[in-house]
Design a protein around this motif. Structure first.
Motif, PDB file in Angstrom:
ATOM      1  N   ILE A  15     -17.606 -28.708 -23.542  1.00 24.67           N
ATOM      2  CA  ILE A  15     -17.395 -28.360 -24.805  1.00 24.67           C
ATOM      3  C   ILE A  15     -17.462 -26.923 -24.877  1.00 24.67           C
ATOM      4  N   LEU A  16     -18.606 -26.376 -24.250  1.00 20.64           N
ATOM      5  CA  LEU A  16     -18.877 -24.987 -24.321  1.00 20.64           C
ATOM      6  C   LEU A  16     -17.633 -24.480 -23.416  1.00 20.64           C
ATOM      7  N   SER A  17     -17.254 -24.850 -22.224  1.00 15.78           N
ATOM      8  CA  SER A  17     -16.084 -24.513 -21.514  1.00 15.78           C
ATOM      9  C   SER A  17     -14.940 -24.423 -22.357  1.00 15.78           C
ATOM     10  N   ASN A  18     -14.704 -25.306 -23.049  1.00  9.85           N
ATOM     11  CA  ASN A  18     -13.540 -25.288 -24.046  1.00  9.85           C
ATOM     12  C   ASN A  18     -13.484 -24.135 -24.718  1.00  9.85           C
ATOM     13  N   ILE A  19     -14.627 -24.079 -25.603  1.00 10.76           N
ATOM     14  CA  ILE A  19     -14.806 -22.727 -26.438  1.00 10.76           C
ATOM     15  C   ILE A  19     -14.136 -21.492 -25.668  1.00 10.76           C
ATOM     16  N   PHE A  20     -15.065 -21.158 -24.468  1.00  9.38           N
ATOM     17  CA  PHE A  20     -14.616 -19.997 -23.684  1.00  9.38           C
ATOM     18  C   PHE A  20     -13.078 -20.066 -23.567  1.00  9.38           C
ATOM     19  N   MET A  21     -12.377 -21.077 -23.021  1.00  9.77           N
ATOM     20  CA  MET A  21     -11.154 -21.087 -22.831  1.00  9.77           C
ATOM     21  C   MET A  21     -10.186 -21.009 -24.088  1.00  9.77           C
ATOM     22  N   THR A  22     -10.635 -21.680 -25.096  1.00  4.83           N
ATOM     23  CA  THR A  22      -9.819 -21.335 -26.411  1.00  4.83           C
ATOM     24  C   THR A  22      -9.682 -19.682 -26.734  1.00  4.83           C
ATOM     25  N   PHE A  23     -10.956 -18.966 -26.677  1.00  2.00           N
ATOM     26  CA  PHE A  23     -10.777 -17.523 -26.686  1.00  2.00           C
ATOM     27  C   PHE A  23     -10.175 -16.820 -25.716  1.00  2.00           C
ATOM     28  N   ALA A  24     -10.153 -17.289 -24.500  1.00  6.15           N
ATOM     29  CA  ALA A  24      -9.310 -16.897 -23.496  1.00  6.15           C
ATOM     30  C   ALA A  24      -7.810 -16.713 -23.582  1.00  6.15           C
ATOM     31  N   TRP A  25      -7.468 -17.923 -24.189  1.00  5.05           N
ATOM     32  CA  TRP A  25      -5.949 -18.232 -24.217  1.00  5.05           C
ATOM     33  C   TRP A  25      -5.310 -17.897 -25.758  1.00  5.05           C
ATOM     34  N   TYR A  26      -6.063 -17.983 -26.842  1.00  7.47           N
ATOM     35  CA  TYR A  26      -5.674 -17.518 -28.090  1.00  7.47           C
ATOM     36  C   TYR A  26      -6.212 -16.294 -28.734  1.00  7.47           C
ATOM     37  N   GLY A  27      -7.220 -15.730 -28.021  1.00 12.71           N
ATOM     38  CA  GLY A  27      -7.817 -14.528 -28.660  1.00 12.71           C
ATOM     39  C   GLY A  27      -6.838 -13.511 -28.463  1.00 12.71           C
ATOM     40  N   HIS A  28      -6.052 -13.413 -27.497  1.00 17.24           N
ATOM     41  CA  HIS A  28      -4.950 -12.375 -27.403  1.00 17.24           C
ATOM     42  C   HIS A  28      -3.993 -12.148 -28.535  1.00 17.24           C
ATOM     43  N   LEU A  29      -3.792 -13.176 -29.229  1.00 16.74           N
ATOM     44  CA  LEU A  29      -2.833 -13.287 -30.163  1.00 16.74           C
ATOM     45  C   LEU A  29      -3.215 -12.205 -31.607  1.00 16.74           C
ATOM     46  N   LYS A  30      -4.633 -12.102 -31.817  1.00  9.89           N
ATOM     47  CA  LYS A  30      -5.204 -11.034 -32.763  1.00  9.89           C
ATOM     48  C   LYS A  30      -4.768  -9.608 -32.233  1.00  9.89           C
ATOM     49  N   PHE A  31      -4.703  -9.285 -30.909  1.00  6.75           N
ATOM     50  CA  PHE A  31      -4.589  -8.008 -30.490  1.00  6.75           C
ATOM     51  C   PHE A  31      -3.242  -7.603 -30.267  1.00  6.75           C
ATOM     52  N   LYS A  32      -2.206  -7.790 -30.985  1.00  7.16           N
ATOM     53  CA  LYS A  32      -0.729  -7.610 -30.619  1.00  7.16           C
ATOM     54  C   LYS A  32      -0.471  -6.079 -30.094  1.00  7.16           C
ATOM     55  N   THR A  33      -1.300  -5.192 -30.440  1.00  7.91           N
ATOM     56  CA  THR A  33      -1.049  -3.853 -30.201  1.00  7.91           C
ATOM     57  C   THR A  33      -1.729  -3.367 -28.907  1.00  7.91           C
ATOM     58  N   SER A  43      -8.508 -11.563 -20.700  1.00  9.88           N
ATOM     59  CA  SER A  43      -8.318 -13.120 -20.889  1.00  9.88           C
ATOM     60  C   SER A  43      -8.915 -13.732 -19.401  1.00  9.88           C
ATOM     61  N   TRP A  44      -8.619 -13.104 -18.417  1.00  5.48           N
ATOM     62  CA  TRP A  44      -9.250 -13.662 -17.280  1.00  5.48           C
ATOM     63  C   TRP A  44     -10.762 -13.346 -16.997  1.00  5.48           C
ATOM     64  N   GLY A  45     -11.277 -12.311 -17.284  1.00  9.79           N
ATOM     65  CA  GLY A  45     -12.759 -12.316 -17.730  1.00  9.79           C
ATOM     66  C   GLY A  45     -13.335 -13.316 -18.444  1.00  9.79           C
ATOM     67  N   ILE A  46     -12.865 -13.596 -19.385  1.00  8.37           N
ATOM     68  CA  ILE A  46     -13.355 -14.677 -20.302  1.00  8.37           C
ATOM     69  C   ILE A  46     -13.173 -15.950 -19.801  1.00  8.37           C
ATOM     70  N   ALA A  47     -11.967 -16.268 -19.032  1.00 13.10           N
ATOM     71  CA  ALA A  47     -11.849 -17.631 -18.443  1.00 13.10           C
ATOM     72  C   ALA A  47     -12.780 -17.589 -17.156  1.00 13.10           C
ATOM     73  N   PHE A  48     -13.217 -16.511 -16.493  1.00 13.76           N
ATOM     74  CA  PHE A  48     -14.305 -16.759 -15.314  1.00 13.76           C
ATOM     75  C   PHE A  48     -15.400 -17.328 -15.995  1.00 13.76           C
ATOM     76  N   PHE A  49     -16.031 -16.979 -17.201  1.00 12.12           N
ATOM     77  CA  PHE A  49     -17.155 -17.742 -17.503  1.00 12.12           C
ATOM     78  C   PHE A  49     -16.846 -19.195 -18.067  1.00 12.12           C
ATOM     79  N   GLU A  50     -15.545 -19.226 -18.273  1.00  8.17           N
ATOM     80  CA  GLU A  50     -15.233 -20.751 -18.813  1.00  8.17           C
ATOM     81  C   GLU A  50     -15.522 -21.614 -17.412  1.00  8.17           C
ATOM     82  N   TYR A  51     -14.972 -21.145 -16.223  1.00  7.23           N
ATOM     83  CA  TYR A  51     -15.208 -21.796 -14.895  1.00  7.23           C
ATOM     84  C   TYR A  51     -16.655 -21.877 -14.753  1.00  7.23           C
TER      85      TYR A  51
END
Length: 73
Positions: A15-33, A43-51
């Motif tokens: 569950i905690l892993s999935n939360i990190f991955m959600t931020f890694a995959w969808y968090g970038h959509l907030k920062f389009k600029t 995203s890969w930095g966040i995914a590292f903690f997911e792993y």
């Protein structure tokens, strides 16, 4: 440190892993600029903690949970 059962530990870590991955995959959509390269590295930095959570969860739950045991014969 309290010892949790295999299912509780595995599911909790996943569950905690999935939360990190959600931020890694969808968090970038907030920062389009933001530049694409920056978004990729963040995203890969966040995914590292997911792993760091997902790999131990899979190792802990490997002998306890098995999809093959549930297949009809």
């Amino acid at each position: 440190m309290p010892q949790f059962s295999v299912p509780v530990t595995t599911i909790g870590l996943l569950i905690l892993s999935n939360i990190f991955m959600t931020f890694a995959w969808y968090g970038h959509l907030k920062f389009k600029t933001a530049p694409l390269v920056t978004v990729i590295f963040i995203s890969w930095g966040i995914a590292f903690f997911e792993y760091l959570l997902q790999v131990p969860a899979n190792r802990i739950g490997h002998g306890h949970f098995s999809a093959a045991d549930r297949l009809p014969s």
